[in-house]
Design an enzyme around this catalytic site. Sequence first.
Site, PDB file in Angstrom:
ATOM      1  N   ASP A 257     -68.553 -55.469 -45.531  1.00  0.00           N
ATOM      2  CA  ASP A 257     -67.971 -55.091 -46.822  1.00  0.00           C
ATOM      3  C   ASP A 257     -67.982 -53.571 -46.949  1.00  0.00           C
ATOM      4  O   ASP A 257     -69.040 -52.946 -46.977  1.00  0.00           O
ATOM      5  CB  ASP A 257     -68.805 -55.733 -47.943  1.00  0.00           C
ATOM      6  CG  ASP A 257     -68.187 -55.582 -49.314  1.00  0.00           C
ATOM      7  OD1 ASP A 257     -67.529 -54.564 -49.572  1.00  0.00           O
ATOM      8  OD2 ASP A 257     -68.382 -56.495 -50.139  1.00  0.00           O
TER       9      ASP A 257
ATOM     10  N   HIS B 268     -65.160 -57.979 -48.121  1.00  0.00           N
ATOM     11  CA  HIS B 268     -65.191 -58.115 -49.580  1.00  0.00           C
ATOM     12  C   HIS B 268     -64.153 -59.114 -50.104  1.00  0.00           C
ATOM     13  O   HIS B 268     -64.031 -59.293 -51.312  1.00  0.00           O
ATOM     14  CB  HIS B 268     -64.935 -56.733 -50.214  1.00  0.00           C
ATOM     15  CG  HIS B 268     -65.373 -56.613 -51.640  1.00  0.00           C
ATOM     16  ND1 HIS B 268     -66.687 -56.676 -52.037  1.00  0.00           N
ATOM     17  CD2 HIS B 268     -64.659 -56.411 -52.787  1.00  0.00           C
ATOM     18  CE1 HIS B 268     -66.779 -56.511 -53.340  1.00  0.00           C
ATOM     19  NE2 HIS B 268     -65.557 -56.367 -53.828  1.00  0.00           N
TER      20      HIS B 268
ATOM     21  N   SER C  84     -67.814 -59.402 -57.193  1.00  0.00           N
ATOM     22  CA  SER C  84     -67.703 -57.957 -57.344  1.00  0.00           C
ATOM     23  C   SER C  84     -67.910 -57.541 -58.803  1.00  0.00           C
ATOM     24  O   SER C  84     -68.985 -57.746 -59.356  1.00  0.00           O
ATOM     25  CB  SER C  84     -66.350 -57.488 -56.795  1.00  0.00           C
ATOM     26  OG  SER C  84     -66.327 -56.097 -56.629  1.00  0.00           O
TER      27      SER C  84
END
Length: 281
Positions: A226, A259, A149
């Site tokens: 996600d 995620h 991320s």
Amino acid sequence: MSYEVISETASFGGVQGYYKHTAETLKCDMRFSVYMPPQAQEGKVPVLWYLSGLTCTEDNATVKAGFQRVASELGLMIICPDTSPRGEGVPNVEEYDFGQGAGFYVDATEKPWAEHFKMYSYITKELPSVIAANFAAADMEKQGITGHSMGGHGALTLFLKNQDVYKSVSAFSPIVAPMKCPWGQKALPGYLGDNPNVWAEYDACALLRKLGSVDTEILIDQGLADNFMEGQLKPELFEDACEATGQQLKLRRHEGYDHGYFFIATFMEDHLRHHAGVLTA
């Protein structure tokens, strides 16, 4: 270049350690973790940096990613830094996506952040110096970088700007174009001011288009469940930049994965083997 041992414990024949030092770059104490594989007892081993995402610390990947078993097999040293400066006197805000826990791997120039938030220099200069001085088995000529991320953004940008240092790169669900997503549109002006040319130095898509392709393949994994993919991550923008520059990219999209660290743990072995294939060639 001294450091303090917080804890060390055996893991898959190697040692998983947590450490602390006073970071001159960030003007605060910083923690980091190092996994030393069993091969480190016999000689030097390649180094893989793992940069974590928003709200994370050095603990997230160390505990949740499950990298120790395969790192032990492959002989990789895994280093997990914290994501920002912390502590008394370090500025902060209430929001999760700015301030402590959200350093974005930039060198801030705006007040009050500029005094402490120098994560780019910390990751590329100061912490490697600490590792080189205190971990004799670390082969600093064979370094790779990965992350998740915000940390995926860090991995891609640090790699592109320091190709003489990092020989391999990968990312899990990275922020590839912070100039074009809300997280980045908040962080970049907040830390760096109003000049888009400065922001572009920390944007993987912009950097790739500016610098051109590199010799090694970039591996990215993205979960299709996600919630951040469309609004914040925009993997198709990096895909476009790679196509425009002729960059080798393996972008894998996975149904059902979100995620979080169940996703990362599932594909961590693939990433470690990707790096080992380059760093031990």
